[in-house]
Design an enzyme around this catalytic site. Structure first.
Site, short mmCIF file in Angstrom:
data_model
loop_
_atom_site.label_atom_id
_atom_site.label_comp_id
_atom_site.label_asym_id
_atom_site.label_seq_id
_atom_site.Cartn_x
_atom_site.Cartn_y
_atom_site.Cartn_z
N GLU A 250 47.95 42.19 12.04
CA GLU A 250 48.70 43.42 12.23
C GLU A 250 49.52 43.61 10.97
O GLU A 250 50.42 42.83 10.69
CB GLU A 250 49.58 43.32 13.49
CG GLU A 250 50.13 44.66 13.95
CD GLU A 250 51.41 45.02 13.24
OE1 GLU A 250 51.33 45.85 12.30
OE2 GLU A 250 52.47 44.50 13.60
N CYS A 284 56.97 48.20 11.68
CA CYS A 284 55.72 48.73 11.15
C CYS A 284 55.32 50.05 11.81
O CYS A 284 54.45 50.74 11.30
CB CYS A 284 54.61 47.70 11.29
SG CYS A 284 54.51 46.96 12.90
#
Length: 476
Positions: A250, A284
């Site tokens: 990720e 993020c």
């Protein structure tokens, strides 16, 4: 103050107070808050060997025991809630509201994993699809993949760790974890709590490791999967060194949010302020790019400027503080540099962007050229850019004009447009009537393009940490 003067690492389930070589800085004061034991390559090698040794015992651990360990950890997190939140204030610079929210998500994630630990099943597979396989019984089940390694970043010292170690325990996989050097305390306290439970020796190791001694987490062939959360540059480099093992990554993004003409402006502004500036933008899925329909652009911008300008920055312990310090003063300087670069290229700063040490006042800009870092890269700080649109399909193409693809948000009411967005947006998740920062810990979470490979979320992580094993029985 609940921070101890020092913390050990955990090798094969046991605390090892080997040294006090790693200084952990209080992100608000800039002072040394504590010291942590650092592991080296030899210790990592021992941890992997212990994980390999523990693999059969972990695989045999009954589902009810895995469930009980996970629920037991969650109970201990509840008991130590305030301490865990205080640790986030110090090592991460999180404001108190964000810190408490992350501890609650830690608890939720372990509870979800406890439930999923008893749901790892399989199927009866009909085999009589052809004459030659009549009289054959087919079954499949999921089995643990074996020892796994995890590398986690600084911005969610509990939750991003929990999304790796909780499914590993649920699946029956021994693991070694490298927490971020800037925020290792939270992971080590999780190790302290995990060590209270009866797991096979070698079931886990939690090792702060300097980068130069971390190669085994990626390259050692005894490890059967690596899961990494961090920058795309580092992630793709590690994937190239991982060899035959599967890799889950990720890697962040520069998330976009679209606000259509029929959106509820008050609701959209409230959520955009949260999505762009919670955790000082160090997420993020923080809102970085906002596309606003021309018909409401001026009204929405006016409200955003007012509310963003009113956000309070500073001491994370003050309940009125919304934006705390970035993880370092260098990161704060970088964010300001990107804002100034965009201004020099023709962008208009609407509010914010001033720096006081590691704290950057939330910034809002428009007219940012595409080739500026603030548009094309992940800012990972409290800066948001606005732009107009009048064609919905062109706006979808505009959102896709990014090398990232983690999540996108749309404030919109038209079901036809919602379906088009779901079909066309090149992202891992489409969030309707909320910001891309929305995440619930059981949902499949991850991205495409430079945002990574695979999905987190307990059920989906367990799938990555298990393999399908077939049984076919021919009637004699």
């Amino acid at each position: 103050m609940t921070i101890q003067s020092s913390y050990p690492y955990y090798l094969a389930n046991r605390a090892v107070d080997a040294n006090r070589d790693l200084e952990v800085i209080d992100k608000h004061t800039g002072e040394v808050a504590t010291r942590v034991a650092l592991a080296d390559d030899a210790v990592v090698d021992r941890a992997i060997a212990a994980a390999v040794e523990a693999t059969p015992a972990m695989a045999r651990l009954p589902a009810h025991r895995r469930r009980d360990v996970l629920n037991g950890c969650a109970d201990r997190f509840v008991e130590r809630f305030d301490e865990l939140a205080e640790i986030l204030l110090v090592e991460g610079g999180k404001v108190i509201k964000d810190a408490r929210g992350e501890v609650q998500r830690l608890i939720d994630t372990f509870r979800i994993a406890a439930e999923e630990a008893t749901r790892i099943g399989g199927e009866v597979l009909p085999m009589d699809i052809a004459e030659r396989s009549e009289g054959v019984l087919g079954f499949w089940k999921r089995v643990p993949i074996g020892p796994v390694s995890f590398i986690t970043p600084f911005n969610f010292p509990y939750n991003l760790v929990a999304h790796k170690i909780a499914p590993a325990i649920a699946a029956g996989c021994p693991f070694i974890l490298k927490p971020a050097e800037k925020t290792p305390i939270g992971a080590l306290v999780l190790g302290e709590i995990l060590a209270e439970f009866d797991l096979p020796e070698g079931a886990f190791s939690i090792l702060p490791v300097p980068r130069e001694d971390a190669a085994r987490f990626t390259e050692d062939e005894r490890l059967k999967l690596m899961s990494f959360t961090g920058s795309d540059k580092v992630g793709w480099m590690l994937k190239g060194k991982a060899g035959k093992k599967p890799v889950v990554m990720e890697l962040g993004g520069n998330a976009a949010c679209l606000v259509d003409a029929d959106a509820d402006l008050d609701d959209a502004v409230e959520r955009l302020v949260f999505g762009g500036f919670y955790q000082a933008g160090q997420s993020c899925i923080s809102v970085q790019r906002v596309l606003v329909h021309d018909a409401i652009y001026d009204a929405l911008t006016e409200r955003l400027v007012e509310q963003v300008g009113a956000l309070r920055g500073g001491d994370p312990r003050d309940p009125e503080t919304f934006v705390g310090p970035l993880i370092s003063e260098d990161d704060a300087k970088r964010v300001v540099q990107w804002i100034e670069e965009a201004e020099a290229a023709g962008a208009r700063r609407l509010v914010g962007g001033e720096r006081d040490g590691a704290v950057v006042r939330p910034a809002l800009l428009d007219r940012v050229p595409d080739d500026c870092k603030l548009f094309s890269e992940e800012v990972f700080g409290p800066a948001m850019i606005l732009e107009r649109f009048d064609d919905f399909d062109a706006a979808l193409d505009r959102i896709n004009r990014s090398r990232y693809g983690l999540q996108a948000g749309l404030f919109i009411r038209d079901i036809g447009k919602i379906r088009r967005a779901w079909d066309r947006l090149e992202v891992g998740g489409v969030i309707i009537n909320d910001v891309p920062s929305f995440r619930v810990d059981h949902m499949p979470y991850g991205g495409v393009k430079d945002s990574g490979l695979g999905r987190e979320g307990i059920k989906f992580a367990i799938e990555d940490m298990t393999e399908i094993r077939l049984l076919a029985i021919r009637e004699a």
